[in-house]
Design a protein around this motif. Structure first.
Motif, mmCIF file in Angstrom:
data_model
loop_
_atom_site.group_PDB
_atom_site.id
_atom_site.type_symbol
_atom_site.label_atom_id
_atom_site.label_comp_id
_atom_site.label_asym_id
_atom_site.label_seq_id
_atom_site.Cartn_x
_atom_site.Cartn_y
_atom_site.Cartn_z
ATOM 1 N N UNK A 45 -55.518 6.431 -25.886
ATOM 2 C CA UNK A 45 -55.385 7.848 -25.542
ATOM 3 C C UNK A 45 -56.221 8.717 -26.475
ATOM 4 N N UNK A 46 -56.220 8.384 -27.763
ATOM 5 C CA UNK A 46 -57.040 9.139 -28.711
ATOM 6 C C UNK A 46 -58.512 9.017 -28.384
ATOM 7 N N UNK A 47 -58.933 7.822 -28.054
ATOM 8 C CA UNK A 47 -60.342 7.616 -27.711
ATOM 9 C C UNK A 47 -60.718 8.413 -26.464
ATOM 10 N N UNK A 48 -59.857 8.422 -25.454
ATOM 11 C CA UNK A 48 -60.121 9.202 -24.238
ATOM 12 C C UNK A 48 -60.206 10.690 -24.557
ATOM 13 N N UNK A 49 -59.321 11.174 -25.416
ATOM 14 C CA UNK A 49 -59.337 12.589 -25.782
ATOM 15 C C UNK A 49 -60.632 12.937 -26.509
ATOM 16 N N UNK A 50 -61.048 12.080 -27.441
ATOM 17 C CA UNK A 50 -62.288 12.355 -28.170
ATOM 18 C C UNK A 50 -63.504 12.265 -27.256
ATOM 19 N N UNK A 51 -63.479 11.361 -26.286
ATOM 20 C CA UNK A 51 -64.584 11.285 -25.320
ATOM 21 C C UNK A 51 -64.675 12.569 -24.519
ATOM 22 N N UNK A 52 -63.524 13.107 -24.112
ATOM 23 C CA UNK A 52 -63.507 14.361 -23.361
ATOM 24 C C UNK A 52 -64.073 15.496 -24.206
ATOM 25 N N UNK A 53 -63.744 15.511 -25.490
ATOM 26 C CA UNK A 53 -64.283 16.547 -26.383
ATOM 27 C C UNK A 53 -65.801 16.387 -26.513
ATOM 28 N N UNK A 54 -66.253 15.152 -26.723
ATOM 29 C CA UNK A 54 -67.695 14.913 -26.859
ATOM 30 C C UNK A 54 -68.436 15.281 -25.582
ATOM 31 N N UNK A 55 -67.847 14.967 -24.431
ATOM 32 C CA UNK A 55 -68.506 15.261 -23.140
ATOM 33 C C UNK A 55 -68.558 16.753 -22.844
ATOM 34 N N UNK A 56 -67.642 17.520 -23.434
ATOM 35 C CA UNK A 56 -67.607 18.959 -23.134
ATOM 36 C C UNK A 56 -68.574 19.765 -23.994
ATOM 37 N N UNK A 57 -69.163 19.106 -24.988
ATOM 38 C CA UNK A 57 -70.080 19.827 -25.890
ATOM 39 C C UNK A 57 -71.469 19.841 -25.334
#
Length: 57
Positions: A45-57
């Motif tokens: 779940x943490x990895x998915x959340x960080x991927x979403x943050x990286x993709x939104x930048x």
């Protein structure tokens, strides 16, 4: 009988406590395999959340 390393148990407990905010007694009551599954699930779940943050930048 093999014993799970105490330091590893504490690392798992600390990781889950940090992310889930569960009481220590609840975390210590988990069976080893359940605790490992929870650690893996939270990590995913943490990895998915960080991927979403990286993709939104």
């Amino acid at each position: 009988m093999l014993r799970y390393p105490v330091d590893a148990v504490w690392q798992e407990i600390a990781y889950l406590a940090y992310h889930l905010h569960w009481p220590m007694d609840d975390l210590l009551d988990l069976e080893h395999l359940d605790r490992v599954r929870m650690v893996r699930a939270v990590a995913a779940m943490n990895e998915q959340a960080w991927e979403a943050v990286r993709d939104s930048v």
